[in-house]
Scaffold this motif. Sequence first.
Motif, mmCIF file in Angstrom:
data_model
loop_
_atom_site.group_PDB
_atom_site.id
_atom_site.type_symbol
_atom_site.label_atom_id
_atom_site.label_comp_id
_atom_site.label_asym_id
_atom_site.label_seq_id
_atom_site.Cartn_x
_atom_site.Cartn_y
_atom_site.Cartn_z
ATOM 1 N N ILE A 91 -0.755 -42.682 -2.151
ATOM 2 C CA ILE A 91 -2.125 -42.692 -2.636
ATOM 3 C C ILE A 91 -2.182 -41.831 -3.883
ATOM 4 O O ILE A 91 -1.519 -40.800 -3.951
ATOM 5 N N GLN A 92 -2.983 -42.288 -4.825
ATOM 6 C CA GLN A 92 -3.170 -41.459 -6.012
ATOM 7 C C GLN A 92 -4.592 -40.976 -6.093
ATOM 8 O O GLN A 92 -5.534 -41.695 -5.740
ATOM 9 N N TYR A 93 -4.709 -39.748 -6.578
ATOM 10 C CA TYR A 93 -5.994 -39.138 -6.835
ATOM 11 C C TYR A 93 -6.905 -40.127 -7.568
ATOM 12 O O TYR A 93 -6.501 -40.714 -8.560
ATOM 13 N N GLY A 94 -8.102 -40.367 -7.065
ATOM 14 C CA GLY A 94 -9.037 -41.270 -7.746
ATOM 15 C C GLY A 94 -8.978 -42.711 -7.256
ATOM 16 O O GLY A 94 -9.851 -43.504 -7.586
ATOM 17 N N ASP A 95 -7.953 -43.050 -6.468
ATOM 18 C CA ASP A 95 -7.868 -44.409 -5.906
ATOM 19 C C ASP A 95 -9.147 -44.728 -5.126
ATOM 20 O O ASP A 95 -9.659 -43.866 -4.407
ATOM 21 N N ILE A 96 -9.603 -45.965 -5.258
ATOM 22 C CA ILE A 96 -10.795 -46.352 -4.485
ATOM 23 C C ILE A 96 -10.384 -46.701 -3.065
ATOM 24 O O ILE A 96 -9.512 -47.540 -2.844
ATOM 25 N N VAL A 97 -10.995 -46.007 -2.114
ATOM 26 C CA VAL A 97 -10.666 -46.189 -0.713
ATOM 27 C C VAL A 97 -11.629 -47.193 -0.086
ATOM 28 O O VAL A 97 -11.281 -47.952 0.805
ATOM 29 N N TYR A 98 -12.882 -47.161 -0.550
ATOM 30 C CA TYR A 98 -13.889 -48.083 -0.028
ATOM 31 C C TYR A 98 -14.906 -48.354 -1.131
ATOM 32 O O TYR A 98 -15.411 -47.420 -1.741
ATOM 33 N N ARG A 99 -15.182 -49.636 -1.374
ATOM 34 C CA ARG A 99 -16.116 -50.004 -2.438
ATOM 35 C C ARG A 99 -17.538 -50.107 -1.935
ATOM 36 O O ARG A 99 -17.765 -50.573 -0.820
ATOM 37 N N ASN A 100 -18.478 -49.679 -2.743
ATOM 38 C CA ASN A 100 -19.895 -49.933 -2.488
ATOM 39 C C ASN A 100 -20.300 -49.563 -1.056
ATOM 40 O O ASN A 100 -20.768 -50.403 -0.291
#
Lengths: 117, 409
Positions: A91-100
Amino acid sequence: MKITCIKCPLSCSIDIKKEEGGLKIEGYECEVGRRYAIEEMEKPMRILTTTVAVKKGIHPVLPVRTEKEIPKNLLFDAIEILSNIIVEAPIQYGDIVYRNICGTGVNVIASRDIKRI
Amino acid sequence: MLEVDVAVIGGGAAGLAAAIKAAENSKVILLDRNDELGGVLPQCIHDGFGNFIFKKMLTGPEYTQFFIDKIEDLPVDVKLETTVIDIKKDKRIIAISREGLLEIQAKAVVLAMGCRERTRNQILIPGYRPAGIYTAGTAQRLINIDGILPGRRVVILGSGDIGLIMARRFKLEGAEVIGVYEIQSSPNGLPRNIVQCLEDYNIPLHLSHTVVNIHGLKRVEGVTVAKVDGNLQPIKGTEQFIPCDTLILAVGLIPENELSKEIGIPIDTVTGGPFVDNYMETMIPGFFACGNVVQVYDLVDDVTLTGEIAGRYASFYAKGILNQTRRIPVFRGRGIDRVVPQFIREDSKDVTLYLRVKNIIRDAKIYVRDPNDNIIYETKRRIVKPAVMEKIRFTLKGFYGNLTVGVER
Ligand SMILES: Cc1cc2nc3c(=O)[nH]c(=O)nc-3n(C[C@H](O)[C@H](O)[C@H](O)COP(=O)(O)OP(=O)(O)OC[C@H]3O[C@@H](n4cnc5c(N)ncnc54)[C@H](O)[C@@H]3O)c2cc1C
Ligand code: SF4
């Protein structure tokens, strides 16, 4: 309702009520506090921070945050959704884990890198 | 034996800043006993970090990530899972690592060991020693790093920020938080945390209350709480049994100075950390200190700033370009509980002092006086509180002799 202003160390205790013809606000000492009280009454907003499960990571959980504030009354719904999420390292810092999340238009993002084992 | 210019002990916010700064012009080694950098920050997953340095509210891991990315691009020798066990006056460092015993000869040393939490022994609660008693920091680590929820029905002792943050954290993870008990008559934590960690989640805060007994043989089965009087003594007849399986102790932090004491570095009994000057040099030349090892700072931004100062001047010392000058002591005057740094170098110009006041004062005036009682700096605050560290900055124009800081209405 009673609101403790958190915008500066004075911590004014503000009383805010809906009355005919508008709001009755007392106890604030500046404009910042007045606006905060109105926002707290009408639509309190909060950042949510928690963790989600990680597969194959150096740690079993990943700290995440909402990118922006979301309505306070959605905090528990958001937590419920995130407690069922499992992501996979790396995982990278800033990765989107869940949208909206909860239809707020706000994304939940990773707070740090997690290397894969 | 490894030879370096600057050795930094501890890779939290303070040590990271010091190592990054020192690496600008010297050979640096950074040692930490953890398996990753950042100290306590990786476990502080809430937002509230970096408001001054980054102008936005970051989470602890985000704040650290910036410095970790930075240090990875520098030629700093980072040694993790390496515990420093001894430092000699001649700056020889002995550490234990996975590879065995490590010996390092440094020219300057930066102490950045942070602080540790007070435990039950230090606050003397009677009862057995069942499982289920954790310091807030340990519980925070279990939940936020290891993904383990250490209890389901939780009582929190202490209303400092760490206690408040953990109350919310337990609640969000599905535990029942029965209440936060605070022995003082006013809460210790920031109003922001009272609102966003307790009020938002309907967690009660009981002021002037403490835990007087812990029940349970194997696992905590409950605690007895009681009201306290003006001298913080439990009042007979107010005891109440509260069933719970977990007691969280959030009863304060103490700078971690075992190593500093063994070196013989003089420690200020008020702060619990070494006496330092405004270059963050301790009273032994070439030994610098920064961050929570010096005193418990409110904000990580200030921890980072002290780290940068320590790192810069440690590298100057190692290169032999740090002037040794006289130091002017800074005394605690009226209404002041503590001041850091406790000394100012005579050749300094801009000076920053961190202080805590003894009492809440509205419309306060903070002043700095010279030995002849001339006011050399004065600033006003709408309110000062013991729970909020104050920071003042002023410029020295010439020599003053001893300085005294005070506060009044
Ligand atoms: C729960 C909590 C919430 C907080 N909330 C906020 C907030 O909202 N906003 C904010 O600005 N600040 C907050 N803070 C404060 C901030 O996190 C700290 O001030 C800061 O991170 C301290 O950094 P440090 O480098 O001095 O110490 P630490 O982070 O404690 O780092 C010390 C390091 O030294 C290492 N070490 C110690 N002894 C040895 C040894 N003998 N050998 C090798 N290594 C050693 C340790 O392993 C550790 O990594 C919070 C702190 C806590 C605990
Ligand atoms: S109302 Fe203004 S003065 Fe009072 S606490 Fe809020 S920001 Fe501070």
